[in-house]
Design a protein around this motif. Structure first.
Motif, PDB file in Angstrom:
ATOM      1  N   UNK A 121       0.826  -1.217  -0.085  1.00  0.00           N
ATOM      2  CA  UNK A 121       0.029  -0.131   0.182  1.00  0.00           C
ATOM      3  C   UNK A 121       0.902   1.396   0.029  1.00  0.00           C
ATOM      4  N   UNK A 122       2.096   1.227   0.841  1.00  0.00           N
ATOM      5  CA  UNK A 122       2.883   2.456   0.963  1.00  0.00           C
ATOM      6  C   UNK A 122       3.576   2.652  -0.419  1.00  0.00           C
ATOM      7  N   UNK A 123       4.179   1.667  -1.162  1.00  0.00           N
ATOM      8  CA  UNK A 123       4.387   1.658  -2.194  1.00  0.00           C
ATOM      9  C   UNK A 123       3.664   2.343  -3.484  1.00  0.00           C
ATOM     10  N   UNK A 124       2.562   1.658  -3.465  1.00  0.00           N
ATOM     11  CA  UNK A 124       1.544   2.094  -4.491  1.00  0.00           C
ATOM     12  C   UNK A 124       1.087   3.572  -4.280  1.00  0.00           C
ATOM     13  N   UNK A 125       0.871   4.021  -3.078  1.00  0.00           N
ATOM     14  CA  UNK A 125       0.526   5.307  -2.744  1.00  0.00           C
ATOM     15  C   UNK A 125       1.811   6.536  -3.303  1.00  0.00           C
ATOM     16  N   UNK A 126       2.868   6.066  -2.714  1.00  0.00           N
ATOM     17  CA  UNK A 126       4.025   6.881  -3.046  1.00  0.00           C
ATOM     18  C   UNK A 126       4.336   7.000  -4.459  1.00  0.00           C
ATOM     19  N   UNK A 127       4.250   5.790  -5.213  1.00  0.00           N
ATOM     20  CA  UNK A 127       4.558   6.023  -6.599  1.00  0.00           C
ATOM     21  C   UNK A 127       3.398   6.356  -7.541  1.00  0.00           C
ATOM     22  N   UNK A 128       2.059   6.231  -7.220  1.00  0.00           N
ATOM     23  CA  UNK A 128       0.954   6.294  -7.830  1.00  0.00           C
ATOM     24  C   UNK A 128       0.379   7.645  -7.750  1.00  0.00           C
ATOM     25  N   UNK A 129       0.337   7.814  -6.538  1.00  0.00           N
ATOM     26  CA  UNK A 129      -0.338   9.123  -6.178  1.00  0.00           C
ATOM     27  C   UNK A 129       0.615  10.289  -6.005  1.00  0.00           C
ATOM     28  N   UNK A 130       1.781  10.113  -5.308  1.00  0.00           N
ATOM     29  CA  UNK A 130       2.630  11.397  -4.996  1.00  0.00           C
ATOM     30  C   UNK A 130       3.844  11.292  -6.096  1.00  0.00           C
ATOM     31  N   UNK A 131       3.687  10.256  -7.002  1.00  0.00           N
ATOM     32  CA  UNK A 131       4.548  10.472  -8.171  1.00  0.00           C
ATOM     33  C   UNK A 131       5.970  10.392  -7.854  1.00  0.00           C
ATOM     34  N   UNK A 132       6.411   9.764  -6.616  1.00  0.00           N
ATOM     35  CA  UNK A 132       7.681   9.559  -6.325  1.00  0.00           C
ATOM     36  C   UNK A 132       8.410   8.460  -7.018  1.00  0.00           C
ATOM     37  N   UNK A 133       9.907   8.577  -7.298  1.00  0.00           N
ATOM     38  CA  UNK A 133      10.438   7.433  -7.857  1.00  0.00           C
ATOM     39  C   UNK A 133      10.551   6.192  -7.033  1.00  0.00           C
ATOM     40  N   UNK A 134      10.169   4.953  -7.460  1.00  0.00           N
ATOM     41  CA  UNK A 134      10.191   3.728  -6.451  1.00  0.00           C
ATOM     42  C   UNK A 134      11.568   3.590  -5.816  1.00  0.00           C
ATOM     43  N   UNK A 135      12.728   4.175  -6.530  1.00  0.00           N
ATOM     44  CA  UNK A 135      13.892   4.081  -5.827  1.00  0.00           C
ATOM     45  C   UNK A 135      14.107   4.471  -4.670  1.00  0.00           C
ATOM     46  N   UNK A 136      13.392   5.881  -4.397  1.00  0.00           N
ATOM     47  CA  UNK A 136      13.399   6.376  -3.174  1.00  0.00           C
ATOM     48  C   UNK A 136      12.725   5.677  -1.990  1.00  0.00           C
ATOM     49  N   UNK A 137      11.478   5.134  -2.296  1.00  0.00           N
ATOM     50  CA  UNK A 137      11.023   4.162  -1.342  1.00  0.00           C
ATOM     51  C   UNK A 137      11.839   2.829  -1.015  1.00  0.00           C
ATOM     52  N   UNK A 138      12.248   2.273  -1.853  1.00  0.00           N
ATOM     53  CA  UNK A 138      13.004   1.062  -1.783  1.00  0.00           C
ATOM     54  C   UNK A 138      14.362   1.259  -0.948  1.00  0.00           C
ATOM     55  N   UNK A 139      15.018   2.408  -1.402  1.00  0.00           N
ATOM     56  CA  UNK A 139      16.108   2.891  -0.059  1.00  0.00           C
ATOM     57  C   UNK A 139      15.566   3.039   1.212  1.00  0.00           C
ATOM     58  N   UNK A 140      14.672   3.660   1.517  1.00  0.00           N
ATOM     59  CA  UNK A 140      14.132   4.235   2.590  1.00  0.00           C
ATOM     60  C   UNK A 140      13.767   2.640   3.371  1.00  0.00           C
ATOM     61  N   UNK A 141      13.064   1.790   2.735  1.00  0.00           N
ATOM     62  CA  UNK A 141      12.412   0.830   3.381  1.00  0.00           C
ATOM     63  C   UNK A 141      13.827  -0.129   3.434  1.00  0.00           C
ATOM     64  N   UNK A 142      14.640  -0.184   2.764  1.00  0.00           N
ATOM     65  CA  UNK A 142      15.684  -1.305   2.804  1.00  0.00           C
ATOM     66  C   UNK A 142      16.631  -0.699   4.078  1.00  0.00           C
ATOM     67  N   UNK A 143      16.644   0.600   4.195  1.00  0.00           N
ATOM     68  CA  UNK A 143      17.560   0.990   5.318  1.00  0.00           C
ATOM     69  C   UNK A 143      16.566   1.006   6.918  1.00  0.00           C
ATOM     70  N   UNK A 144      15.366   0.987   6.629  1.00  0.00           N
ATOM     71  CA  UNK A 144      14.440   1.065   7.694  1.00  0.00           C
ATOM     72  C   UNK A 144      13.951  -0.448   8.291  1.00  0.00           C
ATOM     73  N   UNK A 145      13.660  -1.336   7.326  1.00  0.00           N
ATOM     74  CA  UNK A 145      13.376  -2.595   7.644  1.00  0.00           C
ATOM     75  C   UNK A 145      14.456  -3.563   8.150  1.00  0.00           C
TER      76      UNK A 145
END
Length: 132
Positions: free
Chosen positions: A1-25
């Motif tokens: 859900x977070x990925x879809x919201x960030x990429x589809x609704x906020x138009x953020x690059x998927x790489x930004x989410x991947x970096x943050x989640x990789x660092x945080x998980x």
């Protein structure tokens, strides 16, 4: 859900989410995390072909989860718990909610989320068609 919201609704690059989640998980897996974010960004091998609604009302119709975990909104009437920005000023005041102070403003402003998603997905598909 977070990925879809960030990429589809906020138009953020998927790489930004991947970096943050990789660092945080705590149990981050580079291959799985990257693949899932690529799919959310419509650039992976196994495209997701479903639409997620970024609304809580379908999963929590009476707002019990929100009232428990978002105490800033716990005194709002149920009809406004999922969209406090739609509540009249007097309802917000009586619930102790001050948008921008005790509870943040919407990050999408007043834009229609459905229209944001349609626009962003169309742009992704257009770019992909240029490279097909």
């Amino acid at each position: 859900v977070a990925a879809a919201f960030l990429t589809e609704y906020l138009n953020l690059p998927w790489v930004e989410g991947a970096r943050w989640f990789h660092d945080t998980l705590l149990d981050a897996d580079l291959a799985i995390n990257s693949m899932m974010w690529q799919n959310a960004g419509k650039s992976g091998l196994d495209q997701w072909n479903f639409t997620l609604l970024p609304t809580s009302k379908a999963q929590d119709p009476d707002g019990a989860y929100i009232k428990q975990w978002v105490p800033e909104l716990s005194r709002l009437p149920t009809q406004y718990i999922h969209a406090p920005w739609t509540a009249p000023p007097e309802v917000l005041a009586s619930a102790g909610v001050e948008l921008g102070r005790t509870y943040p403003h919407r990050i999408t402003g007043q834009q229609d989320l459905g229209q944001l998603r349609i626009r962003n997905v169309a742009a992704i598909r257009e770019v992909r068609s240029l490279h097909a």
